[in-house]
Design a protein around this motif. Structure first.
Motif, PDB file in Angstrom:
ATOM      1  N   ALA A   1     -38.518   1.127  41.032  1.00 17.52           N
ATOM      2  CA  ALA A   1     -37.917   2.206  40.000  1.00 17.52           C
ATOM      3  C   ALA A   1     -36.544   2.080  40.064  1.00 17.52           C
ATOM      4  N   VAL A   2     -35.859   1.596  41.163  1.00 15.49           N
ATOM      5  CA  VAL A   2     -34.460   1.492  41.555  1.00 15.49           C
ATOM      6  C   VAL A   2     -33.990   0.114  40.541  1.00 15.49           C
ATOM      7  N   ARG A   3     -34.657  -0.932  40.738  1.00 12.95           N
ATOM      8  CA  ARG A   3     -34.524  -2.214  39.803  1.00 12.95           C
ATOM      9  C   ARG A   3     -34.452  -1.754  38.224  1.00 12.95           C
ATOM     10  N   ASP A   4     -35.551  -1.043  37.728  1.00  7.15           N
ATOM     11  CA  ASP A   4     -35.700  -0.956  36.452  1.00  7.15           C
ATOM     12  C   ASP A   4     -34.474  -0.068  35.944  1.00  7.15           C
ATOM     13  N   LEU A   5     -33.956   0.765  36.865  1.00  9.66           N
ATOM     14  CA  LEU A   5     -32.742   1.849  36.690  1.00  9.66           C
ATOM     15  C   LEU A   5     -31.724   0.859  36.413  1.00  9.66           C
ATOM     16  N   VAL A   6     -31.405   0.103  37.274  1.00  8.85           N
ATOM     17  CA  VAL A   6     -30.275  -0.632  37.431  1.00  8.85           C
ATOM     18  C   VAL A   6     -30.287  -1.574  36.076  1.00  8.85           C
ATOM     19  N   ARG A   7     -31.378  -2.106  35.886  1.00  9.82           N
ATOM     20  CA  ARG A   7     -31.495  -3.135  34.653  1.00  9.82           C
ATOM     21  C   ARG A   7     -31.038  -2.276  33.406  1.00  9.82           C
ATOM     22  N   SER A   8     -31.578  -1.058  33.192  1.00  8.00           N
ATOM     23  CA  SER A   8     -31.286  -0.226  32.156  1.00  8.00           C
ATOM     24  C   SER A   8     -29.627   0.071  32.026  1.00  8.00           C
ATOM     25  N   VAL A   9     -29.245   0.409  33.017  1.00 11.12           N
ATOM     26  CA  VAL A   9     -27.685   0.862  33.182  1.00 11.12           C
ATOM     27  C   VAL A   9     -27.029  -0.448  32.702  1.00 11.12           C
ATOM     28  N   PHE A  10     -27.318  -1.784  33.190  1.00  8.69           N
ATOM     29  CA  PHE A  10     -26.725  -2.773  32.858  1.00  8.69           C
ATOM     30  C   PHE A  10     -26.635  -3.239  31.422  1.00  8.69           C
ATOM     31  N   LEU A  11     -27.701  -2.473  30.846  1.00  9.92           N
ATOM     32  CA  LEU A  11     -27.860  -2.852  29.280  1.00  9.92           C
ATOM     33  C   LEU A  11     -27.557  -1.905  28.418  1.00  9.92           C
ATOM     34  N   CYS A  12     -26.850  -0.808  29.119  1.00  6.61           N
ATOM     35  CA  CYS A  12     -26.203   0.225  28.625  1.00  6.61           C
ATOM     36  C   CYS A  12     -27.331   1.345  28.319  1.00  6.61           C
ATOM     37  N   ASP A  13     -28.462   1.411  28.501  1.00  2.00           N
ATOM     38  CA  ASP A  13     -29.664   2.119  27.974  1.00  2.00           C
ATOM     39  C   ASP A  13     -29.809   3.032  29.005  1.00  2.00           C
ATOM     40  N   MET A  14     -29.013   4.234  28.663  1.00  6.05           N
ATOM     41  CA  MET A  14     -29.121   5.678  29.464  1.00  6.05           C
ATOM     42  C   MET A  14     -30.309   6.366  29.597  1.00  6.05           C
ATOM     43  N   SER A  15     -31.013   6.119  28.600  1.00  3.96           N
ATOM     44  CA  SER A  15     -32.255   6.950  28.409  1.00  3.96           C
ATOM     45  C   SER A  15     -33.117   6.831  29.799  1.00  3.96           C
ATOM     46  N   VAL A  16     -33.026   5.867  30.626  1.00  3.44           N
ATOM     47  CA  VAL A  16     -33.662   5.689  31.971  1.00  3.44           C
ATOM     48  C   VAL A  16     -33.570   6.914  32.928  1.00  3.44           C
TER      49      VAL A  16
ATOM     50  N   TYR B   1     -34.866 -10.515  41.752  1.00  3.02           N
ATOM     51  CA  TYR B   1     -35.283 -11.908  41.201  1.00  3.02           C
ATOM     52  C   TYR B   1     -35.461 -11.691  39.661  1.00  3.02           C
ATOM     53  N   PRO B   2     -36.219 -10.726  39.132  1.00  2.00           N
ATOM     54  CA  PRO B   2     -36.563 -10.451  37.671  1.00  2.00           C
ATOM     55  C   PRO B   2     -35.194 -10.035  37.104  1.00  2.00           C
ATOM     56  N   LEU B   3     -34.080  -9.521  37.637  1.00  6.84           N
ATOM     57  CA  LEU B   3     -32.890  -9.369  36.848  1.00  6.84           C
ATOM     58  C   LEU B   3     -32.054 -10.429  36.939  1.00  6.84           C
ATOM     59  N   LEU B   4     -32.277 -11.463  38.221  1.00  5.82           N
ATOM     60  CA  LEU B   4     -31.543 -12.778  38.266  1.00  5.82           C
ATOM     61  C   LEU B   4     -31.875 -14.045  37.161  1.00  5.82           C
ATOM     62  N   THR B   5     -33.006 -13.635  36.664  1.00  8.41           N
ATOM     63  CA  THR B   5     -33.716 -14.541  35.799  1.00  8.41           C
ATOM     64  C   THR B   5     -33.553 -13.988  34.339  1.00  8.41           C
ATOM     65  N   ASP B   6     -33.247 -12.793  34.144  1.00  5.66           N
ATOM     66  CA  ASP B   6     -33.174 -12.130  32.717  1.00  5.66           C
ATOM     67  C   ASP B   6     -32.187 -12.761  32.144  1.00  5.66           C
ATOM     68  N   PRO B   7     -32.270 -13.511  30.907  1.00  8.48           N
ATOM     69  CA  PRO B   7     -30.939 -14.096  30.153  1.00  8.48           C
ATOM     70  C   PRO B   7     -30.236 -12.777  29.525  1.00  8.48           C
ATOM     71  N   SER B   8     -30.757 -11.967  29.353  1.00  7.83           N
ATOM     72  CA  SER B   8     -29.950 -10.771  28.730  1.00  7.83           C
ATOM     73  C   SER B   8     -28.848 -10.322  29.691  1.00  7.83           C
TER      74      SER B   8
END
Length: 297
Positions: free
Chosen positions: A95-110, A189-196
């Motif tokens: 859950a923490v990882r998913d929130l961090v990813r969304s914040v990095f992508l500027c999607d604050m709906s998380v 790892y899923p964030l480190l391999t995410d091309p976005s």
């Protein structure tokens, strides 16, 4: 109302700019050195400051936050832990990882899952330490080139709508997050391999003796987090036997070994270890002029 501003000496300002520029130039060099041929580079630079409580991470975060090109958030995963406090840190990793990813992508709906009510900027954990949330477009009272006090920001910017967080995030070239709630590098790892994302990690560590001394001054404030680290099913814990520190030290060692001992290829040029003591030494050498060499050691 006259806006309060912090007066900072030219020497300290020079030091901040030097350290900020050094960090950003390093990240640019690393960022440009590794671009998988089949993937497009993200238009934003994403940096995760990975550390633990009382390790100087707030100071390091401010080195980035005060840069006018950086959108910075301090520990947004606090909201996950507060909402799901009956779970262990390991269970909450995803859950923490998913929130961090969304914040990095500027999607604050998380944050809808953790703050379902109508929100203002002031509902976000430690929002006022982010210069990006205390200046336009998040808050019209200050410009990006201004350095303002946290109190002035809270007074003038707190009632701006939460939607301003996402709006502001999309206008910055760098997105930096400081987090203390990851205990396993492999979770990322899923964030480190995410091309976005093309994510870079700064792993900040500090002498555990200094961390223990600092934690002793914040026993009550850390009680809930201690319970999550040690899986006490929602029970707050005052860590008199230093079991939490043992877990923190274990995780730091594991993160370092994962990143340096036969790491996967996608970790190349994405990981940097920094000791807080080295930053302190830099501050002593550069931030206080007019001293002899003996004083600089």
């Amino acid at each position: 109302m006259r806006m309060a501003r912090i007066r900072i000496s030219s020497t300290i300002m020079t030091l901040l700019i030097m350290v900020q520029t050094g960090f950003l130039l390093f990240m640019y060099a690393r960022y440009n050195s590794f671009t998988p041929p089949s993937e497009e580079k993200s238009s934003q630079v994403h940096i995760l400051i990975l550390s633990s409580w009382r390790s100087g991470s707030s100071f390091v975060g401010q080195l980035f936050s005060q840069h006018p090109s950086v959108f910075y958030l301090m520990e947004p995963a606090w909201h996950v832990w507060v909402t799901m406090y009956q779970n262990s840190a390991k269970v909450l990793h995803m859950a923490v990882r998913d929130l961090v990813r969304s914040v990095f992508l500027c999607d604050m709906s998380v944050f809808d899952a953790y703050m379902p009510w109508k929100r203002n900027l002031s509902d976000l954990f430690q929002w006022a330490v982010s210069r990006a949330l205390c200046s336009a477009p998040a808050c019209d009272s200050f410009q990006r080139t201004e350095i303002t006090s946290e109190m002035a920001c809270k007074t003038l910017c707190g009632r701006y709508p939460f939607s301003k967080v996402e709006e502001a995030c999309k206008t910055y070239s760098h997105v930096v997050i400081k987090e203390v709630r990851f205990f396993d590098l492999k979770v990322l790892y899923p964030l480190l391999t995410d091309p976005s994302l093309n994510l870079k990690i700064i792993h900040l560590v500090r002498d555990p003796r200094a961390v223990v001394k600092s934690r002793e001054q914040s026993v009550k404030a850390l009680a809930r987090d201690n319970g999550i680290v040690l899986s006490t099913n929602g029970t707050k814990l005052e860590d008199s036997k230093y079991k939490v520190m043992q877990e923190i030290c274990r995780s730091h060692v594991q993160i370092y070994e994962t990143a340096t001992l036969k790491p996967p290829s996608f970790l190349k040029d994405r990981y940097l270890l920094i000791r807080f003591e080295d930053l302190e030494l830099l501050w002593l050498k550069v931030g206080r002029p007019g001293r002899g060499k003996a004083d600089e050691v």
